[in-house]
Motif scaffolding. Structure first.
Motif, short mmCIF file in Angstrom:
data_model
loop_
_atom_site.label_atom_id
_atom_site.label_comp_id
_atom_site.label_asym_id
_atom_site.label_seq_id
_atom_site.Cartn_x
_atom_site.Cartn_y
_atom_site.Cartn_z
N ALA A 1 -37.30 3.36 -5.30
CA ALA A 1 -36.02 3.00 -4.69
C ALA A 1 -34.98 3.03 -5.81
CB ALA A 1 -36.09 1.62 -4.07
N LEU A 2 -33.95 3.83 -5.61
CA LEU A 2 -32.92 3.95 -6.64
C LEU A 2 -31.60 4.36 -6.01
CD1 LEU A 2 -32.31 3.80 -9.69
CD2 LEU A 2 -32.91 6.21 -9.84
N ALA A 3 -30.54 3.67 -6.36
CA ALA A 3 -29.18 3.95 -5.87
C ALA A 3 -29.11 3.90 -4.34
CB ALA A 3 -28.68 5.29 -6.41
N GLY A 4 -29.86 2.97 -3.76
CA GLY A 4 -29.83 2.79 -2.32
C GLY A 4 -30.65 3.80 -1.53
N GLY B 1 -37.06 -3.00 -6.80
CA GLY B 1 -36.91 -2.45 -8.15
C GLY B 1 -35.73 -1.54 -8.36
N ASP B 2 -34.81 -1.46 -7.40
CA ASP B 2 -33.67 -0.54 -7.49
C ASP B 2 -32.70 -1.02 -8.58
OD1 ASP B 2 -31.28 0.92 -7.14
OD2 ASP B 2 -31.64 1.15 -5.00
N VAL B 3 -32.85 -0.46 -9.78
CA VAL B 3 -32.05 -0.90 -10.92
C VAL B 3 -30.56 -0.65 -10.74
CG1 VAL B 3 -33.92 -0.75 -12.62
CG2 VAL B 3 -32.49 1.25 -12.18
N ALA B 4 -30.19 0.40 -10.02
CA ALA B 4 -28.78 0.68 -9.79
C ALA B 4 -28.17 -0.41 -8.90
CB ALA B 4 -28.59 2.05 -9.16
N VAL B 5 -28.87 -0.77 -7.84
CA VAL B 5 -28.39 -1.83 -6.96
C VAL B 5 -28.34 -3.16 -7.70
CG1 VAL B 5 -29.05 -3.26 -4.97
CG2 VAL B 5 -29.01 -0.77 -4.77
N VAL C 1 -16.50 0.54 -7.18
CA VAL C 1 -17.66 0.29 -8.03
C VAL C 1 -18.07 1.60 -8.67
CG1 VAL C 1 -20.12 -0.35 -8.03
CG2 VAL C 1 -18.51 -1.60 -6.57
N THR C 2 -18.46 1.54 -9.93
CA THR C 2 -19.09 2.67 -10.61
C THR C 2 -20.40 2.18 -11.18
OG1 THR C 2 -16.98 3.68 -11.19
CG2 THR C 2 -18.90 4.35 -12.49
N VAL C 3 -21.46 2.96 -10.98
CA VAL C 3 -22.76 2.63 -11.56
C VAL C 3 -23.24 3.83 -12.35
CG1 VAL C 3 -24.07 3.30 -9.48
CG2 VAL C 3 -25.07 1.68 -11.11
N GLU D 1 -23.84 7.90 -3.13
CA GLU D 1 -22.48 7.36 -3.09
C GLU D 1 -22.08 6.97 -1.67
OE1 GLU D 1 -20.52 9.58 -6.96
OE2 GLU D 1 -20.25 10.51 -5.00
N LYS D 2 -22.48 7.77 -0.70
CA LYS D 2 -22.15 7.47 0.70
C LYS D 2 -22.84 6.20 1.16
CE LYS D 2 -22.11 9.67 5.28
NZ LYS D 2 -22.89 8.84 6.15
N VAL D 3 -24.13 6.08 0.90
CA VAL D 3 -24.90 4.90 1.31
C VAL D 3 -24.34 3.63 0.66
CG1 VAL D 3 -27.15 3.77 1.07
CG2 VAL D 3 -27.02 6.12 1.88
N LEU D 4 -24.15 3.68 -0.65
CA LEU D 4 -23.67 2.51 -1.38
C LEU D 4 -22.25 2.14 -0.95
CD1 LEU D 4 -25.09 3.40 -4.90
CD2 LEU D 4 -25.98 1.67 -3.31
N SER D 5 -21.40 3.13 -0.74
CA SER D 5 -20.02 2.87 -0.30
C SER D 5 -19.99 2.21 1.07
CB SER D 5 -19.21 4.18 -0.27
OG SER D 5 -19.08 4.72 -1.56
#
Length: 134
Positions: free
Chosen positions: A23-26, A41-45, A98-100, A117-121
């Protein structure tokens, strides 16, 4: 909370495990090793959550989702971002953007950057930019 602009910073790192889907960036990344953690474990989230929480003076991922909270075991990035957004709303904090930045050799973020980017936004109700480097 006053209406002044606030900026937060977040950093996270996890080791790779052998079993499960990354799992990464959503997003889910089949074929990539899972990042080991109390949650998915999603480090970006996690870094995003830390940045948002610190900007609002609401603690950090450990305080809000820590290993001392068994109900947070295997929490998804989606549930974590939704919870943080609710905390911010309750404290009259508006997310502007937000910027990751993701540092690692795999998975290759560039092939799914727009999707991340779409999911996180959508989850945060604000524009999210995803950067990646090896």
């Amino acid at each position: 909370m006053n209406s002044s602009l606030r900026v937060g910073n977040g950093v996270d790192a996890h080791r790779f495990g052998d079993e499960g889907i990354c799992a990464l960036a959503g997003l889910q990344w089949p074929g990539s090793k899972k990042l080991v953690g109390h949650s998915d474990g999603d480090v970006a989230v996690h870094a995003i959550c830390d940045a948002l929480l610190s900007s609002a003076n609401l603690g950090d991922v450990g305080k809000v989702f820590g290993i001392d909270r068994p109900e947070m075991k295997d929490a998804t990035g989606e549930s974590m971002l939704t919870h943080v957004r609710k905390l911010l709303d309750e404290n009259s904090v508006k997310i502007i953007n937000v910027t990751v930045a993701i540092v690692g050799n795999e998975p290759k973020i560039s092939v799914r950057r727009d999707e991340a980017e779409k999911v996180l936004s959508e989850l945060l109700g604000a524009p999210v930019s995803v950067a990646a480097t090896t």
